[in-house]
Design a protein around this motif. Structure first.
Motif, PDB file in Angstrom:
ATOM      1  N   HIS A   7       0.878  -1.173   0.000  1.00 50.49           N
ATOM      2  CA  HIS A   7       0.000   0.000   0.000  1.00 50.49           C
ATOM      3  C   HIS A   7       0.911   1.218   0.000  1.00 50.49           C
ATOM      4  O   HIS A   7       1.494   1.579   1.020  1.00 50.49           O
ATOM      5  CB  HIS A   7      -0.891  -0.033   1.243  1.00 50.49           C
ATOM      6  N   ASN A   9       1.492   5.215  -1.005  1.00 48.12           N
ATOM      7  CA  ASN A   9       0.913   6.524  -1.347  1.00 48.12           C
ATOM      8  C   ASN A   9      -0.568   6.422  -1.713  1.00 48.12           C
ATOM      9  O   ASN A   9      -1.032   7.022  -2.690  1.00 48.12           O
ATOM     10  CB  ASN A   9       1.711   7.178  -2.487  1.00 48.12           C
ATOM     11  N   GLY A  10      -1.270   5.625  -0.911  1.00 44.54           N
ATOM     12  CA  GLY A  10      -2.713   5.519  -1.087  1.00 44.54           C
ATOM     13  C   GLY A  10      -3.162   4.580  -2.186  1.00 44.54           C
ATOM     14  O   GLY A  10      -4.367   4.465  -2.435  1.00 44.54           O
ATOM     15  N   ASP A  53       3.032   3.345   8.252  1.00 41.65           N
ATOM     16  CA  ASP A  53       1.972   3.497   9.272  1.00 41.65           C
ATOM     17  C   ASP A  53       2.217   4.715  10.158  1.00 41.65           C
ATOM     18  O   ASP A  53       2.098   4.667  11.395  1.00 41.65           O
ATOM     19  CB  ASP A  53       1.843   2.225  10.122  1.00 41.65           C
ATOM     20  N   ASP A  69       0.688  -5.131   5.176  1.00 43.15           N
ATOM     21  CA  ASP A  69      -0.343  -4.200   4.706  1.00 43.15           C
ATOM     22  C   ASP A  69      -0.193  -2.809   5.312  1.00 43.15           C
ATOM     23  O   ASP A  69      -1.123  -1.998   5.284  1.00 43.15           O
ATOM     24  CB  ASP A  69      -1.739  -4.760   4.986  1.00 43.15           C
ATOM     25  N   LYS A  70       0.965  -2.536   5.847  1.00 41.21           N
ATOM     26  CA  LYS A  70       1.178  -1.204   6.427  1.00 41.21           C
ATOM     27  C   LYS A  70       1.143  -0.140   5.325  1.00 41.21           C
ATOM     28  O   LYS A  70       1.531  -0.406   4.184  1.00 41.21           O
ATOM     29  CB  LYS A  70       2.519  -1.148   7.160  1.00 41.21           C
ATOM     30  N   LYS A  71       0.721   1.038   5.709  1.00 38.07           N
ATOM     31  CA  LYS A  71       0.603   2.123   4.729  1.00 38.07           C
ATOM     32  C   LYS A  71       1.940   2.858   4.610  1.00 38.07           C
ATOM     33  O   LYS A  71       2.438   3.417   5.588  1.00 38.07           O
ATOM     34  CB  LYS A  71      -0.501   3.091   5.145  1.00 38.07           C
TER      35      LYS A  71
END
Ligand code: FES
Ligand code: FES
Length: 159
Positions: A7, A9-10, A53, A69-71
């Motif tokens: 994930h 930059n969105g 995150d 799945d960290k942003k």
């Protein structure tokens, strides 16, 4: 090689790389996000800093297999809807960069500082930014840029 759903930059991004590949090289080589720079490769300089995150992380020592799945946000993803953040605006107004190589990492770390301390003192800045090296010694302008960004943010911009 293994497939990873990231994930960044969105956006969901899929890469096929070796598990031990540092996030830095996934960003630069697989995703063409070359704003994040390689400096030391040993978590010593801060040039490769990104947000994971919501925390500043040195992407040169973070294996892609641990990202999950960290942003992840890179310098390319800091502005929203084409509007520069106060930090980016301040950097432009004060012409903070010299060669520019370290500056993406500086801004990514400074943005965490401003989130935690919206009106940092010089001492706060020096402490928070002490791990980000600049071979051009722009430290005084970095400090001024952070103060200016704090003012701009107080006037209503996002950090
Ligand atoms: S390149 Fe990652 S800290 Fe220097
Ligand atoms: S502006 Fe050149 S290394 Fe920092």
């Amino acid at each position: 090689m293994s497939e990873y759903q990231l994930h960044i930059n969105g956006q969901p991004r899929t890469v096929d790389v070796a598990p031990e590949t540092p996030l830095l090289w996934v960003l630069r080589d697989s995703l063409d996000l070359v704003g994040t720079k390689f400096g030391c490769g040993m978590a010593q300089c801060g040039a490769c800093s990104v947000h994971v995150d919501g925390e500043a992380v040195r992407s040169c020592v973070l294996p892609v297999s641990l990202v999950g799945d960290k942003k992840v946000v890179t310098i390319e993803g800091l502005a929203t809807e084409g509007k520069l953040t106060p930090l980016q605006q301040a950097w432009c107004v004060l012409d903070v960069a010299q060669c520019g190589y370290c500056q993406a990492g500086q801004i990514m770390c400074a943005s965490i500082l401003l989130r935690e301390k919206p009106k940092p003192t010089d001492a706060d800045i020096d402490l928070a930014m002490s791990g980000n090296l600049c071979r051009c010694a722009t430290y005084h302008r970095i400090r001024a840029g952070i103060h200016r960004a704090a003012e701009l943010a107080a006037e209503g911009g996002a950090r």
